[in-house]
Structure formats: C-alpha cells, structure tokens
Design a protein around this motif. Structure first.
Motif, PDB file in Angstrom:
ATOM      1  N   GLY A   1      32.520 -24.856 -45.225  1.00  0.00           N
ATOM      2  CA  GLY A   1      31.493 -23.826 -45.117  1.00  0.00           C
ATOM      3  C   GLY A   1      32.049 -22.409 -45.096  1.00  0.00           C
ATOM      4  O   GLY A   1      31.316 -21.448 -45.327  1.00  0.00           O
ATOM      5  N   ASN A   2      33.353 -22.277 -44.829  1.00  0.00           N
ATOM      6  CA  ASN A   2      33.972 -20.940 -44.855  1.00  0.00           C
ATOM      7  C   ASN A   2      33.836 -20.297 -46.230  1.00  0.00           C
ATOM      8  O   ASN A   2      33.942 -19.080 -46.357  1.00  0.00           O
ATOM      9  CB  ASN A   2      35.471 -21.023 -44.523  1.00  0.00           C
ATOM     10  N   TRP A   3      33.625 -21.129 -47.256  1.00  0.00           N
ATOM     11  CA  TRP A   3      33.605 -20.644 -48.631  1.00  0.00           C
ATOM     12  C   TRP A   3      32.255 -20.095 -49.056  1.00  0.00           C
ATOM     13  O   TRP A   3      32.100 -19.677 -50.210  1.00  0.00           O
ATOM     14  CB  TRP A   3      34.043 -21.767 -49.573  1.00  0.00           C
ATOM     15  N   LEU A   4      31.315 -20.079 -48.159  1.00  0.00           N
ATOM     16  CA  LEU A   4      29.952 -19.661 -48.502  1.00  0.00           C
ATOM     17  C   LEU A   4      29.924 -18.305 -49.202  1.00  0.00           C
ATOM     18  O   LEU A   4      29.186 -18.104 -50.153  1.00  0.00           O
ATOM     19  CB  LEU A   4      29.130 -19.593 -47.216  1.00  0.00           C
ATOM     20  N   LEU A   5      30.706 -17.358 -48.714  1.00  0.00           N
ATOM     21  CA  LEU A   5      30.709 -16.015 -49.305  1.00  0.00           C
ATOM     22  C   LEU A   5      31.968 -15.748 -50.118  1.00  0.00           C
ATOM     23  O   LEU A   5      32.315 -14.610 -50.389  1.00  0.00           O
ATOM     24  CB  LEU A   5      30.584 -14.950 -48.203  1.00  0.00           C
TER      25      LEU A   5
ATOM     26  N   SER B   1      24.497 -27.529 -43.272  1.00  0.00           N
ATOM     27  CA  SER B   1      25.807 -27.774 -42.667  1.00  0.00           C
ATOM     28  C   SER B   1      26.816 -26.724 -43.138  1.00  0.00           C
ATOM     29  O   SER B   1      27.665 -26.277 -42.359  1.00  0.00           O
ATOM     30  CB  SER B   1      26.222 -29.229 -42.928  1.00  0.00           C
ATOM     31  N   ALA B   2      26.693 -26.269 -44.393  1.00  0.00           N
ATOM     32  CA  ALA B   2      27.575 -25.198 -44.883  1.00  0.00           C
ATOM     33  C   ALA B   2      27.337 -23.914 -44.095  1.00  0.00           C
ATOM     34  O   ALA B   2      28.288 -23.249 -43.665  1.00  0.00           O
ATOM     35  CB  ALA B   2      27.312 -24.947 -46.371  1.00  0.00           C
ATOM     36  N   ILE B   3      26.075 -23.569 -43.901  1.00  0.00           N
ATOM     37  CA  ILE B   3      25.743 -22.343 -43.173  1.00  0.00           C
ATOM     38  C   ILE B   3      26.242 -22.447 -41.729  1.00  0.00           C
ATOM     39  O   ILE B   3      26.839 -21.506 -41.187  1.00  0.00           O
ATOM     40  CB  ILE B   3      24.211 -22.123 -43.167  1.00  0.00           C
ATOM     41  N   THR B   4      25.993 -23.595 -41.114  1.00  0.00           N
ATOM     42  CA  THR B   4      26.397 -23.783 -39.721  1.00  0.00           C
ATOM     43  C   THR B   4      27.914 -23.698 -39.578  1.00  0.00           C
ATOM     44  O   THR B   4      28.422 -23.041 -38.662  1.00  0.00           O
ATOM     45  CB  THR B   4      25.861 -25.133 -39.209  1.00  0.00           C
ATOM     46  N   GLU B   5      28.638 -24.313 -40.528  1.00  0.00           N
ATOM     47  CA  GLU B   5      30.112 -24.228 -40.472  1.00  0.00           C
ATOM     48  C   GLU B   5      30.593 -22.796 -40.639  1.00  0.00           C
ATOM     49  O   GLU B   5      31.535 -22.369 -39.976  1.00  0.00           O
ATOM     50  CB  GLU B   5      30.741 -25.079 -41.578  1.00  0.00           C
ATOM     51  N   PHE B   6      29.942 -22.066 -41.528  1.00  0.00           N
ATOM     52  CA  PHE B   6      30.373 -20.685 -41.750  1.00  0.00           C
ATOM     53  C   PHE B   6      30.305 -19.905 -40.436  1.00  0.00           C
ATOM     54  O   PHE B   6      31.214 -19.143 -40.102  1.00  0.00           O
ATOM     55  CB  PHE B   6      29.511 -20.002 -42.823  1.00  0.00           C
ATOM     56  N   TYR B   7      29.225 -20.096 -39.690  1.00  0.00           N
ATOM     57  CA  TYR B   7      29.020 -19.297 -38.478  1.00  0.00           C
ATOM     58  C   TYR B   7      29.706 -19.866 -37.238  1.00  0.00           C
ATOM     59  O   TYR B   7      30.106 -19.116 -36.359  1.00  0.00           O
ATOM     60  CB  TYR B   7      27.525 -19.140 -38.202  1.00  0.00           C
ATOM     61  N   LEU B   8      29.817 -21.199 -37.161  1.00  0.00           N
ATOM     62  CA  LEU B   8      30.255 -21.794 -35.896  1.00  0.00           C
ATOM     63  C   LEU B   8      31.669 -22.362 -35.928  1.00  0.00           C
ATOM     64  O   LEU B   8      32.285 -22.520 -34.884  1.00  0.00           O
ATOM     65  CB  LEU B   8      29.295 -22.911 -35.460  1.00  0.00           C
TER      66      LEU B   8
END
Ligand SMILES: [Ca+2]
Ligand SMILES: [Ca+2]
Ligand SMILES: [Ca+2]
Length: 184
Positions: free
Chosen positions: A173-177, A158-165
């Motif tokens: 999820g924006n905080w992934l990087l 869900s973190a990855i999906t939020e980052f991209y979508l």
C-alpha cells in the motif's frame, strides 16, 4: 526507524495536498483536493461527489481541531505529520475521513459498475489527481493481492489502510502515490 516510514508517507501526502505549493495546508488546499476527487465522479453522480467533498471537509476539521498547534489556521508539514499519526489515523476518525473518501472514490472509478477496478479504471485516477502515472502499472500489480487482474473493494481498502497505518517499508500500500519521499 519504523515511524520514519509513516512520516515519509505523510510528508508525501502533505506535498500532494498543498495544492498551491506554499508549504502550508489551508482550507483552500483541502477544498482543492475535494474538487479534484469529486471531478472523478461521472456527471450526475452527485452521491459520490458529495461524499468525497464531505469527507475532505471532515478531514480538514480534524486537522484544524487537533493539529493546528499554534492556532494560525494553517497546518505546517510537521503539524500535519503529527496530527496524522496521533489523530486522523485513530480508527473512528480514519473511517469518517479517509475511508469515506476511499469508498466513494472506488465507486466513482468503477465506471462499468462491475464492483471491481480494472487497470484502466484504476489508472484514470492518477492523471486526474495529479499523481505521476509512471508507477501506476507497478502499483496496480502490487495492490492486486490475489492476482486476478482487478482490484476488489477489499483490495482497494486494504491498500489505503496500509498506506496510512503500516510502518512496514515493504507494504504494498506504500505505493499508492508512487515512491514515498526519502527525506522529511
Ligand atoms: Ca498551501
Ligand atoms: Ca469495474
Ligand atoms: Ca484482485
């Protein structure tokens, strides 16, 4: 304004993927990323290492086929942002490129085989992938949605999906990087 958040995230991603820092993405850059990710797999974990290499190759082929608008064999920042928004995040492509990497990465990072990522397992990703680790603890707390102190496979996906979508500037999820680029 909402599209700007995605453009900022893809710009951050571009800067990370551009391994030699020349302002263009090439096959070499993507292969460099694949090797960084594959290096997180334990010795002998050929399955996850090759799953990550294959998914990065798929990703590169998508960039080249749909994003290289001037046919130069290289992807500029603007070409990357456009092809990410219009093509790579299309559900069928997103699954075979981005989520295929996420799934193999999660399994590779889960060194004790618990099916969950502890904070120590998660943080190991930052150094190895060249992401500044300064925000890793805050990111972990935000991504641990149920607050049980570990990231489940669903929370990681869900973190990855939020980052991209997600176009929501407040999405966890924006905080992934780490913090996203403020200007594109
Ligand atoms: Ca480059
Ligand atoms: Ca674990
Ligand atoms: Ca959790």
């Amino acid at each position: 304004m909402t599209e700007d958040v995605k453009a900022q995230k893809f710009s951050t991603l571009f800067r990370w993927f551009d391994q030699n820092g020349d302002g263009l993405l090439t096959h070499d850059d993507l292969q460099g990323m694949a090797e960084l990710f594959a290096g997180l797999a334990r010795a002998g974990d050929k399955e996850n290492a090759s799953a990550m290499r294959n998914a990065f190759e798929t990703w590169w082929q998508l960039l080249l086929a749909h994003g290289d608008s001037d046919g130069s064999g290289q992807i500029s920042r603007q070409e990357f942002i456009t092809v990410m928004e219009t093509n790579v995040t299309d559900p069928r492509h997103f699954e075979e490129a981005v989520l295929a990497i996420a799934d193999a990465l999660m399994r590779a990072l889960d060194t004790d085989g618990s099916g969950m990522l502890s904070q120590a397992e998660y943080v190991r990703m930052y150094d190895a992938l060249g992401i500044p680790p300064v925000h890793s603890e805050a990111a972990f707390r935000l991504l641990d949605q149920d607050g049980d102190g570990a990231l489940s496979h669903a929370e990681f996906r869900s973190a990855i999906t939020e980052f991209y979508l997600s176009a929501d500037p407040k999405a966890a999820g924006n905080w992934l990087l780490g913090p996203i680029d403020q200007a594109t």
